[in-house]
Design a protein around this motif. Structure first.
Motif, PDB file in Angstrom:
ATOM      1  N   ARG A 177     -20.803 -17.401  16.868  1.00 39.71           N
ATOM      2  CA  ARG A 177     -21.584 -16.261  16.396  1.00 39.71           C
ATOM      3  C   ARG A 177     -21.699 -15.217  17.511  1.00 39.71           C
ATOM      4  O   ARG A 177     -21.390 -15.491  18.671  1.00 39.71           O
TER       5      ARG A 177
ATOM      6  N   GLU B  19     -26.898 -12.532  19.287  1.00 39.86           N
ATOM      7  CA  GLU B  19     -27.553 -12.744  17.995  1.00 39.86           C
ATOM      8  C   GLU B  19     -28.961 -13.297  18.175  1.00 39.86           C
ATOM      9  O   GLU B  19     -29.224 -14.117  19.058  1.00 39.86           O
TER      10      GLU B  19
ATOM     11  N   ILE C 180     -29.494 -14.189  12.577  1.00 40.63           N
ATOM     12  CA  ILE C 180     -28.675 -15.279  12.038  1.00 40.63           C
ATOM     13  C   ILE C 180     -29.202 -15.716  10.675  1.00 40.63           C
ATOM     14  O   ILE C 180     -28.429 -16.099   9.788  1.00 40.63           O
TER      15      ILE C 180
ATOM     16  N   ASP D 103     -28.056 -13.984   7.455  1.00 43.50           N
ATOM     17  CA  ASP D 103     -26.855 -14.528   6.817  1.00 43.50           C
ATOM     18  C   ASP D 103     -27.327 -15.514   5.742  1.00 43.50           C
ATOM     19  O   ASP D 103     -27.880 -16.574   6.048  1.00 43.50           O
ATOM     20  N   ARG D 104     -27.135 -15.167   4.487  1.00 45.72           N
ATOM     21  CA  ARG D 104     -27.699 -15.959   3.391  1.00 45.72           C
ATOM     22  C   ARG D 104     -27.207 -17.400   3.398  1.00 45.72           C
ATOM     23  O   ARG D 104     -27.950 -18.325   3.055  1.00 45.72           O
ATOM     24  N   GLU D 105     -25.955 -17.589   3.792  1.00 46.21           N
ATOM     25  CA  GLU D 105     -25.404 -18.940   3.790  1.00 46.21           C
ATOM     26  C   GLU D 105     -26.097 -19.804   4.839  1.00 46.21           C
ATOM     27  O   GLU D 105     -26.433 -20.967   4.584  1.00 46.21           O
TER      28      GLU D 105
END
Length: 378
Positions: free
Chosen positions: A270, A274, A279, A282-284
């Motif tokens: 990543r 970040e 982080i 990020d929906r996932e």
């Protein structure tokens, strides 16, 4: 009589935690402090920070986040610290303050703060400063015993389960190394209270040369024991008979979540800068963390009778992670990552597996499998 507090460690965390609480207590009229901040090691990178603690105007702590559903953004000028000392450069002054004025000792010396070096921890020679923090503390306690023998409360804030007990044993070991008489150990056992404590507050950004940005949420839980007193009264300070529920919630929900995100950040390359908030945008990854809490973490707490408390703490933790005002860099969280995997994840699995049924936690077990117990030992 002075109610001076000696604080070992110049960390941003304590600037926005214990020293912050003492400041607010003093502002409310309580007779507590002032605080002397001590640089334990000789790290030259922090020498400017030590000198800055002598500024009579104090230092800023910016509190940013959500509280009761409302945004908070305020600056407090903390004035509870009156000066800073280097243990190496100001040993005589520190010894005098410790022996004659201190009522409380606070410490936050990092993940390896209780490490000792027997070959370098002698303090028998005049003005000899031992290397490790436990040996320095032992030497200062000897001075206090010799000069005043007054009682003392020690409040370690290192993120180590049983921190007071472990620090006391390290001090005893260092004292034995220096062949102290039996009378010293009797005084230590009867008049020096090593409390066990738990601290919790996200301190995300430094302000130079001293000061910090922190979230509104804060906790300092201190275990009730003979001789243990609170340094002041404050809404964020709790005196409790049982520290374990507080420890488990923080260590195995908030800290565990941070370490899981750090694992993802490292493994999946990543962005270097970040933050936790970024982080989780990020929906996932947010879905993975939600599923981890729901399927692997909460069942472990439920099996140990803390299901409702854990569910509420997960909700609070996610709000804290998503604080729109804090930029909590994952690179900072990822420091000493192997040790944190052991302390935050492996110990959770061990604790959960002691319940009636083994915990089904494939993601957490996969993470711990990447770090051998020897490599990851705290």
């Amino acid at each position: 009589m002075s109610s001076r507090i000696i604080q070992f460690g110049t960390s941003r965390f304590l600037q926005a935690h214990a020293a912050f609480f003492v400041h607010e207590a003093r502002q409310s009229g309580q007779d507590v402090g002032p605080i002397t901040v001590v640089q334990v090691s000789g790290a030259s990178s922090r020498s400017g920070r030590v000198g800055a603690f002598g500024n009579a105007e104090g230092y800023p702590v910016i509190i940013r986040g959500m509280e009761g559903g409302q945004p908070v953004d305020r600056t407090v000028q903390v004035t509870s610290v009156d000066h800073g000392l280097s243990a190496l450069e100001h040993w005589d002054e520190l010894s005098k303050l410790f022996a004659e004025e201190a009522e409380f000792v606070i410490s936050n010396t990092g993940d390896t703060g209780y490490q000792t070096w027997p070959e370098e921890d002698g303090f028998g020679a005049a003005r000899q400063v031992p290397r490790s923090f436990p040996a320095k503390l032992a030497a200062l306690l000897v001075k206090r015993w010799q000069i005043s023998a007054r009682p003392l409360v020690i409040l370690p804030c290192e993120l180590v389960t049983g921190n007071g007990r472990i620090l006391k044993q390290a001090v005893i070991d260092c004292a034995k190394l220096n062949a102290l008489p039996a009378e010293f150990f009797t005084w230590l056992d009867e008049h020096v209270a090593f409390a066990e404590t738990l601290v919790d507050r996200i301190v995300s950004e430094p302000i130079e040369p001293i000061g910090a940005v922190a979230e509104p949420y804060a906790l300092w839980a201190i275990k009730r024991a003979p001789g243990v007193r609170l340094p002041c009264n404050h809404p964020s300070i709790v005196l409790t008979d049982d520290l374990e529920p507080y420890e488990r919630l923080k260590l195995h929900i908030l800290n565990l979540g941070h370490t899981v995100l750090a694992e993802i950040w490292q493994r999946e390359n990543r962005p270097a800068d970040e933050t936790v908030r970024a982080i989780l945008a990020d929906r996932e990854i947010r879905a993975r963390l939600d599923a981890l809490y729901q399927n692997e973490v909460l069942p472990g707490f439920a099996a140990n009778g803390l299901g409702d408390d854990a569910k509420a703490y997960v909700a609070t933790t996610l709000d804290r992670f998503l604080n729109p005002f804090l930029d909590h860099r994952i690179a900072d969280i990822a420091q000493h990552h192997g040790e944190k995997v052991a302390r935050r994840i492996r110990t959770f699995l061990d604790w959960a597996d002691k319940a009636d049924e083994p915990l089904d936690a494939p993601v957490l077990k996969e993470i711990t499998a990447r770090y051998s117990p020897i490599e990851a030992a705290p």
